[in-house]
Design a protein around this motif. Structure first.
Motif, short mmCIF file in Angstrom:
data_model
loop_
_atom_site.label_atom_id
_atom_site.label_comp_id
_atom_site.label_asym_id
_atom_site.label_seq_id
_atom_site.Cartn_x
_atom_site.Cartn_y
_atom_site.Cartn_z
N GLU A 1 0.76 -1.24 0.00
CA GLU A 1 0.00 0.00 0.00
C GLU A 1 0.80 1.30 0.00
O GLU A 1 0.56 2.19 -0.82
N ALA A 2 1.78 1.41 0.91
CA ALA A 2 2.52 2.69 1.01
C ALA A 2 3.22 3.00 -0.31
O ALA A 2 3.24 4.14 -0.77
N CYS B 1 5.78 -5.24 0.88
CA CYS B 1 6.45 -4.42 1.89
C CYS B 1 7.86 -4.93 2.17
O CYS B 1 8.07 -6.07 2.56
N LEU B 2 8.79 -4.02 1.96
CA LEU B 2 10.19 -4.31 2.21
C LEU B 2 10.65 -3.63 3.49
O LEU B 2 11.84 -3.62 3.80
N LEU C 1 10.56 -0.50 3.80
CA LEU C 1 11.18 0.75 3.34
C LEU C 1 10.09 1.77 2.99
O LEU C 1 10.26 2.59 2.09
N SER D 1 9.56 1.58 -3.29
CA SER D 1 10.82 0.90 -3.01
C SER D 1 10.98 -0.42 -3.77
O SER D 1 9.99 -1.03 -4.18
#
Ligand code: FES
Length: 159
Positions: A87-88, A125-126, A128, A134
């Motif tokens: 999401e981010a 999601c990493l 980061l 990312s």
């Protein structure tokens, strides 16, 4: 390119790994990680062997391998680019970056380019998120992806 081991060698090595790790609590995931570490992917020949050692059905092993994005069913390219699709990163233009990357590398998600230079994989999601969007190239984090970063990645994987 390195010679691929024979079918029987793969099965034998997979059996060895599975037997050595079978006493761990929840042994399946560590075994699969170790097999992938050894071969760069989870070879089809390894599945029945692991199933036998752990007394599970092949379908159960197959289900786990397909469920976790970390496991690869085919050998990867010389470089592996993991692009975050969570999401981010999506909210910071990740979708557009994903299109640019696929175009620049000539490869879709979970595919390896025809010249074998790069495999593109989605990740969720990493860690980061503050530097979204990312990615990770061969284990190296890359944040704040933009058109320049995409061009740099494309040059790097082809060199
Ligand atoms: S959402 Fe992409 S790194 Fe966390």
């Amino acid at each position: 390119m390195a010679m691929q081991p024979q079918r029987t060698e793969i099965a034998a090595r997979a059996a060895q790994i599975a037997e050595t790790m079978s006493r761990l609590e929840g042994p399946l995931l560590p075994i699969l990680h170790e097999v992938q570490e050894e071969f760069g992917h989870i070879p089809t020949e390894a599945l029945p062997v692991i199933a036998d050692v752990l007394n599970l059905s092949r379908a159960e092993i197959h289900g786990v391998v397909s469920f976790y994005h970390d496991f690869r069913r085919k050998p990867a390219g010389r470089h592996v680019l993991k692009l975050c699709k969570a999401e981010a990163c999506q909210s910071m233009g990740g979708e557009a970056i994903a299109r640019q990357i696929q175009k620049a590398l000539g490869v879709g998600f979970n595919e390896t380019s025809a010249d074998g230079s790069v495999t593109l994989e989605p990740v969720y999601c990493l860690g980061l998120c503050a530097c979204a969007p990312s990615a990770m190239l061969d284990g190296e984090p890359i944040g704040r992806l933009d058109a320049d970063a995409v061009a740099e990645i494309a040059t790097k994987v082809r060199s």
